[in-house]
Design a protein around this motif. Sequence first.
Motif, mmCIF file in Angstrom:
data_model
loop_
_atom_site.group_PDB
_atom_site.id
_atom_site.type_symbol
_atom_site.label_atom_id
_atom_site.label_comp_id
_atom_site.label_asym_id
_atom_site.label_seq_id
_atom_site.Cartn_x
_atom_site.Cartn_y
_atom_site.Cartn_z
ATOM 1 N N ALA A 140 141.484 5.979 27.813
ATOM 2 C CA ALA A 140 141.516 7.283 27.155
ATOM 3 C C ALA A 140 140.182 7.996 27.385
ATOM 4 O O ALA A 140 139.141 7.355 27.588
ATOM 5 N N THR A 141 140.205 9.319 27.362
ATOM 6 C CA THR A 141 139.015 10.136 27.609
ATOM 7 C C THR A 141 138.929 11.232 26.560
ATOM 8 O O THR A 141 139.754 11.310 25.637
ATOM 9 N N VAL A 142 137.953 12.109 26.736
ATOM 10 C CA VAL A 142 137.798 13.239 25.824
ATOM 11 C C VAL A 142 139.026 14.147 25.865
ATOM 12 O O VAL A 142 139.295 14.871 24.890
ATOM 13 N N CYS A 146 140.766 15.665 22.553
ATOM 14 C CA CYS A 146 141.113 17.058 22.293
ATOM 15 C C CYS A 146 142.494 17.174 21.670
ATOM 16 O O CYS A 146 142.717 17.991 20.767
ATOM 17 N N GLU A 147 143.418 16.361 22.143
ATOM 18 C CA GLU A 147 144.768 16.383 21.576
ATOM 19 C C GLU A 147 144.737 15.976 20.104
ATOM 20 O O GLU A 147 145.391 16.596 19.259
ATOM 21 N N VAL A 148 143.958 14.956 19.792
ATOM 22 C CA VAL A 148 143.825 14.515 18.397
ATOM 23 C C VAL A 148 143.109 15.574 17.571
ATOM 24 O O VAL A 148 143.488 15.845 16.418
ATOM 25 N N LEU A 202 150.575 10.105 15.262
ATOM 26 C CA LEU A 202 150.339 9.941 16.699
ATOM 27 C C LEU A 202 150.085 8.461 17.005
ATOM 28 O O LEU A 202 149.012 8.077 17.466
ATOM 29 N N PRO A 203 151.066 7.596 16.774
ATOM 30 C CA PRO A 203 150.820 6.152 16.851
ATOM 31 C C PRO A 203 150.448 5.660 18.240
ATOM 32 O O PRO A 203 149.784 4.626 18.366
ATOM 33 N N ARG A 204 150.855 6.354 19.289
ATOM 34 C CA ARG A 204 150.520 5.920 20.647
ATOM 35 C C ARG A 204 149.136 6.396 21.071
ATOM 36 O O ARG A 204 148.642 5.997 22.125
ATOM 37 N N LYS A 218 143.332 4.359 23.300
ATOM 38 C CA LYS A 218 143.549 5.175 22.100
ATOM 39 C C LYS A 218 142.249 5.839 21.663
ATOM 40 O O LYS A 218 141.162 5.502 22.125
ATOM 41 N N VAL A 219 142.400 6.776 20.753
ATOM 42 C CA VAL A 219 141.258 7.486 20.192
ATOM 43 C C VAL A 219 141.003 6.968 18.781
ATOM 44 O O VAL A 219 141.900 7.029 17.926
#
Length: 297
Positions: A140-142, A146-148, A202-204, A218-219
């Motif tokens: 995972a990346t920034v 951003c989505e979170v 957003l469990p995934r 994951k974030v």
Amino acid sequence: MTPITEVEGRRVALSNLEKVLYPETGFTKGELLHYYATTAGALLPHLRDRAVSFLRYPDGPEGQQFFTKNVPPGTPEWVTTAGVPRSSADAPARMVVVQDLPSLVWAANLVTEFHTHQWLVQSPDEADRLVFDLDPGAPATVVHCCEVALWLRERLAADGIEAYPKTAGSKGLHLLAAVRGGSSERTSEYAKALAVEAERALPRLVVHRMTKSLRPGKVLVDWSQNAARKTTATPYTLRARRAPLVSAPVTWQEVEDCRDPARLDFRADDIAPRLQDLGDLMAPLLDRDRAAPLPAP
């Protein structure tokens, strides 16, 4: 001989100005001092009246790094300090409060990141900031952060709280909001509840616990920095990374449009043009009248 400069009537000793701190770009200590001095108009309001923890890296990011919380030896008498509560069994700690340009230049000469609490020294029992540190676990990346962040923005807005994003200056994203009427403990409880809610929604993508085995891909929505003892990188601070990256405020449009992690990498040289074009995107955090009350438990 250590050069002495005068800053607003204060004599400040500077050292090793030609020393390269960021070998990747050749960025020197003199350039670090210039960055902080020229960014002071935006940075200082976010430091003022807040006890500062310094992450020091005097030999550059690849050298030794260490946190300094207590007032460093040799601190000039004109630098403001304040007693900071610890546990009830301990005497208060004595920490630096960067109130003006001379103090900022003196502190920058120590080669520092600036980290502050989520409360003011005159009111340590009331949190005036809510913070989420969105930390991606590879791959995972920034971009995923951003989505979170967009989900958290809408969720906070439902409670009447307006959030403002900034880059972590490393690989993640921070969300800050101005709040009132709650202790650090109460603010932490609220932040944790939203982190848990984000994981359910957003469990995934989201995890709210720091357990390393849960984090790949994951974030982490790190809510723990709302604790009274914790500090978070101040807006506009340089970070101890391979290049002179900055914890830079960004627009929500930039968050929405981010498809490439490099789009949210901002270096020292990027900040002056951004301030000229956009101003301080986090200035609303400084307006106490805009602070939102925390929702009732």
